[in-house]
Design a protein around this motif. Structure first.
Motif, PDB file in Angstrom:
ATOM      1  N   PHE A  56       0.783  -1.535  -0.203  1.00 29.58           N
ATOM      2  CA  PHE A  56       0.285   0.285  -0.172  1.00 29.58           C
ATOM      3  C   PHE A  56       1.092   1.416  -0.268  1.00 29.58           C
ATOM      4  O   PHE A  56       1.123   1.890   0.662  1.00 29.58           O
ATOM      5  CB  PHE A  56      -0.655  -0.487   0.937  1.00 29.58           C
ATOM      6  CG  PHE A  56      -1.945   0.498   1.259  1.00 29.58           C
ATOM      7  CD1 PHE A  56      -2.844  -0.187   0.108  1.00 29.58           C
ATOM      8  CD2 PHE A  56      -2.095   2.194   1.749  1.00 29.58           C
ATOM      9  CE1 PHE A  56      -4.835   1.188   0.488  1.00 29.58           C
ATOM     10  CE2 PHE A  56      -3.672   2.705   2.070  1.00 29.58           C
ATOM     11  CZ  PHE A  56      -4.542   2.387   0.941  1.00 29.58           C
ATOM     12  N   GLN A  58       2.977   3.933   0.550  1.00 31.75           N
ATOM     13  CA  GLN A  58       2.337   5.459   1.062  1.00 31.75           C
ATOM     14  C   GLN A  58       4.285   7.007   0.497  1.00 31.75           C
ATOM     15  O   GLN A  58       3.712   7.438   0.871  1.00 31.75           O
ATOM     16  CB  GLN A  58       2.458   5.553   2.349  1.00 31.75           C
ATOM     17  CG  GLN A  58       1.446   4.782   2.296  1.00 31.75           C
ATOM     18  CD  GLN A  58       0.044   5.357   2.154  1.00 31.75           C
ATOM     19  OE1 GLN A  58      -0.216   5.500   0.923  1.00 31.75           O
ATOM     20  NE2 GLN A  58      -1.080   5.816   2.993  1.00 31.75           N
ATOM     21  N   ILE A  74      -1.124   0.420   6.253  1.00 29.21           N
ATOM     22  CA  ILE A  74      -2.124   0.197   6.666  1.00 29.21           C
ATOM     23  C   ILE A  74      -1.177  -0.361   7.824  1.00 29.21           C
ATOM     24  O   ILE A  74      -0.601  -1.702   8.138  1.00 29.21           O
ATOM     25  CB  ILE A  74      -2.227  -1.513   5.915  1.00 29.21           C
ATOM     26  CG1 ILE A  74      -2.949  -0.714   4.168  1.00 29.21           C
ATOM     27  CG2 ILE A  74      -3.367  -2.147   5.953  1.00 29.21           C
ATOM     28  CD1 ILE A  74      -4.518  -0.324   4.120  1.00 29.21           C
ATOM     29  N   PHE A 101       0.754   3.429  10.775  1.00 22.06           N
ATOM     30  CA  PHE A 101       0.394   3.500   9.399  1.00 22.06           C
ATOM     31  C   PHE A 101       1.815   4.334   8.810  1.00 22.06           C
ATOM     32  O   PHE A 101       1.593   5.434   8.817  1.00 22.06           O
ATOM     33  CB  PHE A 101      -0.722   3.657   9.157  1.00 22.06           C
ATOM     34  CG  PHE A 101      -1.522   4.025   7.876  1.00 22.06           C
ATOM     35  CD1 PHE A 101      -0.915   4.398   6.514  1.00 22.06           C
ATOM     36  CD2 PHE A 101      -3.076   3.138   7.994  1.00 22.06           C
ATOM     37  CE1 PHE A 101      -1.089   4.376   5.029  1.00 22.06           C
ATOM     38  CE2 PHE A 101      -3.402   3.003   6.595  1.00 22.06           C
ATOM     39  CZ  PHE A 101      -2.850   3.175   5.643  1.00 22.06           C
ATOM     40  N   GLU A 103       3.846   6.288   5.904  1.00 18.21           N
ATOM     41  CA  GLU A 103       3.423   7.093   4.555  1.00 18.21           C
ATOM     42  C   GLU A 103       4.876   8.129   4.550  1.00 18.21           C
ATOM     43  O   GLU A 103       5.398   7.114   3.541  1.00 18.21           O
ATOM     44  CB  GLU A 103       2.866   8.545   5.753  1.00 18.21           C
ATOM     45  CG  GLU A 103       1.077   8.130   5.962  1.00 18.21           C
ATOM     46  CD  GLU A 103       0.459   7.947   4.905  1.00 18.21           C
ATOM     47  OE1 GLU A 103       0.458   8.649   4.009  1.00 18.21           O
ATOM     48  OE2 GLU A 103      -0.798   7.462   4.857  1.00 18.21           O
ATOM     49  N   TRP A 117       0.730   7.756   9.330  1.00 15.73           N
ATOM     50  CA  TRP A 117      -0.644   8.850   9.389  1.00 15.73           C
ATOM     51  C   TRP A 117      -1.418   8.520  10.592  1.00 15.73           C
ATOM     52  O   TRP A 117      -1.414   7.686  11.196  1.00 15.73           O
ATOM     53  CB  TRP A 117      -1.469   7.742   8.198  1.00 15.73           C
ATOM     54  CG  TRP A 117      -3.011   8.381   7.651  1.00 15.73           C
ATOM     55  CD1 TRP A 117      -2.913  10.194   7.803  1.00 15.73           C
ATOM     56  CD2 TRP A 117      -4.027   7.896   7.519  1.00 15.73           C
ATOM     57  NE1 TRP A 117      -4.393  10.055   6.970  1.00 15.73           N
ATOM     58  CE2 TRP A 117      -4.857   8.542   6.961  1.00 15.73           C
ATOM     59  CE3 TRP A 117      -4.551   6.454   7.568  1.00 15.73           C
ATOM     60  CZ2 TRP A 117      -6.308   8.315   6.961  1.00 15.73           C
ATOM     61  CZ3 TRP A 117      -5.605   5.946   7.166  1.00 15.73           C
ATOM     62  CH2 TRP A 117      -6.428   6.719   6.884  1.00 15.73           C
ATOM     63  N   TRP A 144       1.642  12.478   5.683  1.00 11.63           N
ATOM     64  CA  TRP A 144       1.659  12.272   4.460  1.00 11.63           C
ATOM     65  C   TRP A 144       2.263  12.006   3.575  1.00 11.63           C
ATOM     66  O   TRP A 144       3.024  10.874   3.376  1.00 11.63           O
ATOM     67  CB  TRP A 144       0.508  12.912   3.556  1.00 11.63           C
ATOM     68  CG  TRP A 144      -1.422  12.910   4.353  1.00 11.63           C
ATOM     69  CD1 TRP A 144      -1.452  13.128   5.522  1.00 11.63           C
ATOM     70  CD2 TRP A 144      -2.307  12.990   3.333  1.00 11.63           C
ATOM     71  NE1 TRP A 144      -2.793  12.997   6.036  1.00 11.63           N
ATOM     72  CE2 TRP A 144      -3.399  13.206   4.484  1.00 11.63           C
ATOM     73  CE3 TRP A 144      -2.538  13.034   1.830  1.00 11.63           C
ATOM     74  CZ2 TRP A 144      -4.811  12.930   4.556  1.00 11.63           C
ATOM     75  CZ3 TRP A 144      -3.900  12.977   1.709  1.00 11.63           C
ATOM     76  CH2 TRP A 144      -4.694  12.987   2.986  1.00 11.63           C
ATOM     77  N   ASN A 189      -0.332  15.063  -1.224  1.00 12.27           N
ATOM     78  CA  ASN A 189      -0.088  13.560  -0.517  1.00 12.27           C
ATOM     79  C   ASN A 189       1.407  12.881  -1.242  1.00 12.27           C
ATOM     80  O   ASN A 189       2.075  13.770  -0.981  1.00 12.27           O
ATOM     81  CB  ASN A 189      -1.198  12.363  -1.571  1.00 12.27           C
ATOM     82  CG  ASN A 189      -0.886  11.656  -0.484  1.00 12.27           C
ATOM     83  OD1 ASN A 189      -0.298  11.081   0.723  1.00 12.27           O
ATOM     84  ND2 ASN A 189      -2.104  10.246  -0.653  1.00 12.27           N
ATOM     85  N   TRP A 203      -4.761  13.638  -3.602  1.00 14.09           N
ATOM     86  CA  TRP A 203      -5.657  12.657  -2.891  1.00 14.09           C
ATOM     87  C   TRP A 203      -6.017  11.848  -3.668  1.00 14.09           C
ATOM     88  O   TRP A 203      -7.126  12.907  -3.378  1.00 14.09           O
ATOM     89  CB  TRP A 203      -4.970  12.637  -1.638  1.00 14.09           C
ATOM     90  CG  TRP A 203      -6.219  11.128  -1.209  1.00 14.09           C
ATOM     91  CD1 TRP A 203      -5.119   9.158  -1.262  1.00 14.09           C
ATOM     92  CD2 TRP A 203      -6.598  10.706  -0.184  1.00 14.09           C
ATOM     93  NE1 TRP A 203      -6.373   8.811  -0.354  1.00 14.09           N
ATOM     94  CE2 TRP A 203      -6.682   9.682   0.060  1.00 14.09           C
ATOM     95  CE3 TRP A 203      -8.139  11.431   0.449  1.00 14.09           C
ATOM     96  CZ2 TRP A 203      -8.165   8.828   0.660  1.00 14.09           C
ATOM     97  CZ3 TRP A 203      -8.487  11.493   1.368  1.00 14.09           C
ATOM     98  CH2 TRP A 203      -8.671   9.808   1.783  1.00 14.09           C
ATOM     99  N   LYS A 259      -1.158   2.506  -4.612  1.00 10.92           N
ATOM    100  CA  LYS A 259      -1.049   1.609  -3.665  1.00 10.92           C
ATOM    101  C   LYS A 259      -1.600   0.387  -4.228  1.00 10.92           C
ATOM    102  O   LYS A 259      -2.900   0.574  -5.201  1.00 10.92           O
ATOM    103  CB  LYS A 259      -2.187   2.313  -2.686  1.00 10.92           C
ATOM    104  CG  LYS A 259      -2.509   4.012  -1.664  1.00 10.92           C
ATOM    105  CD  LYS A 259      -3.033   4.377  -1.687  1.00 10.92           C
ATOM    106  CE  LYS A 259      -2.484   5.818  -1.036  1.00 10.92           C
ATOM    107  NZ  LYS A 259      -3.822   6.630   0.068  1.00 10.92           N
TER     108      LYS A 259
END
Ligand code: DDQ
Ligand code: CA
Length: 273
Positions: A56, A58, A74, A101, A103, A117, A144, A189, A203, A259
């Motif tokens: 995912f 980031q 995630i 999470f 980023e 995040w 972010w 982002n 985003w 992602k």
């Protein structure tokens, strides 16, 4: 006498031409065509490489030697990883605790900086073994995106603010509201520093904003819906949004992914008009 008259006539003609040229260029500006502040770009895919479809993504950056570093999100799946460009193989990974999470990620010297995040936390890792060197308090509203010009860190937090952060103190030293023709651009982002500009994924769009690092003005837009649409059409129904820009300064190569995308693309940017 005759000469004076003809001189006067040519002066009048000259001035009228000047006025006409200036009116027409004002009109072009009003209709938003080709001034420097109004560039729209599309992309062409030069190369495609495998990408971990469970990442995912980031944060993404190119570190030389066909090597990328990537931050994934995630909770329970967050990580910082070293990835081989050509194979997509994860060569080293630091798995993060469930509460974080992952980023934005950026590399300055031997240190990787990462924000997270919905926590005020950031981490610093050693690029050589991905071990955690330090933890810091993120002074932005959220974590972010991150990028660097080699001197300061640029940061985003999902608002329209582009931050500059001192890599020593981790304090915010400057901020600019990112605006396009006077309108604020929200949801900034993943970031990348490219030849004096800061590029930002917006985003949930297929757009990358090219931002002046000096004043936050949007200098142009890269519009690239084809990559995500192509993946969807090929049956990759679980993919999320475009996210992740990496610039290879040595060889002028630009990479993007998204992602949970099974592919990472090398692209070339070209003016649409
Ligand atoms: N951010 O990238 C916009 C900063 C955060 C996106 C968070 C998306 C959460 C998705 C959760 C999915 C759970 C399976
Ligand atoms: Ca990046």
């Amino acid at each position: 006498k005759y000469r004076t008259v003809s001189l006067l006539i040519s002066a009048v003609v000259f001035v009228s031409i000047l006025i006409l040229v200036s009116i027409s260029s004002n009109m072009r500006n009003a209709f938003g065509s080709d001034t420097k502040l109004d560039r729209i770009y599309s992309v062409e895919v030069v190369n495609e490489f495998p990408h971990d479809p469970n990442a995912f993504t980031q944060g993404l950056l190119y570190a030389g030697n066909d090597t990328l570093f990537e931050s994934t999100g995630i909770n329970g799946h967050s990580s910082v990883r070293k990835v081989a460009l050509r194979t997509g193989k994860v060569e080293a990974i630091h798995k993060m605790q469930y509460s974080y999470f992952g980023e934005g990620l950026t590399l300055l010297g031997d240190r990787l900086f990462q924000v997270n995040w919905l926590t005020e936390t950031g981490f610093i890792y050693d690029r050589n073994n991905l071990s955690k060197i330090n933890m810091f308090t993120n002074q932005m509203q959220d974590g972010w995106g991150l990028a660097t010009d080699g001197k300061v860190l640029f940061g985003s937090d999902g608002t329209s603010t582009l931050y500059q952060i001192d890599p020593q103190t981790l304090k915010v030293i400057e901020k600019h509201i990112v605006k396009y023709k006077g309108h604020e651009v929200h949801n900034l982002n993943e970031l990348e520093y490219v030849n004096g500009e800061v590029w930002a994924n917006v985003w949930q769009t297929d757009c990358i904003a090219r931002i002046s690092s000096k004043d936050g003005h949007v200098l142009g837009w890269i519009y690239l819906p084809k990559l995500r649409e192509g993946l969807l059409a090929a049956g990759n129904t679980k993919i999320d949004v475009l996210n992740g820009i990496a610039w290879d300064q040595e060889r002028n190569r630009l990479f993007v992914t998204g992602k949970l995308w099974p592919k990472l693309y090398e692209i070339q940017v070209q003016p649409l008009k």
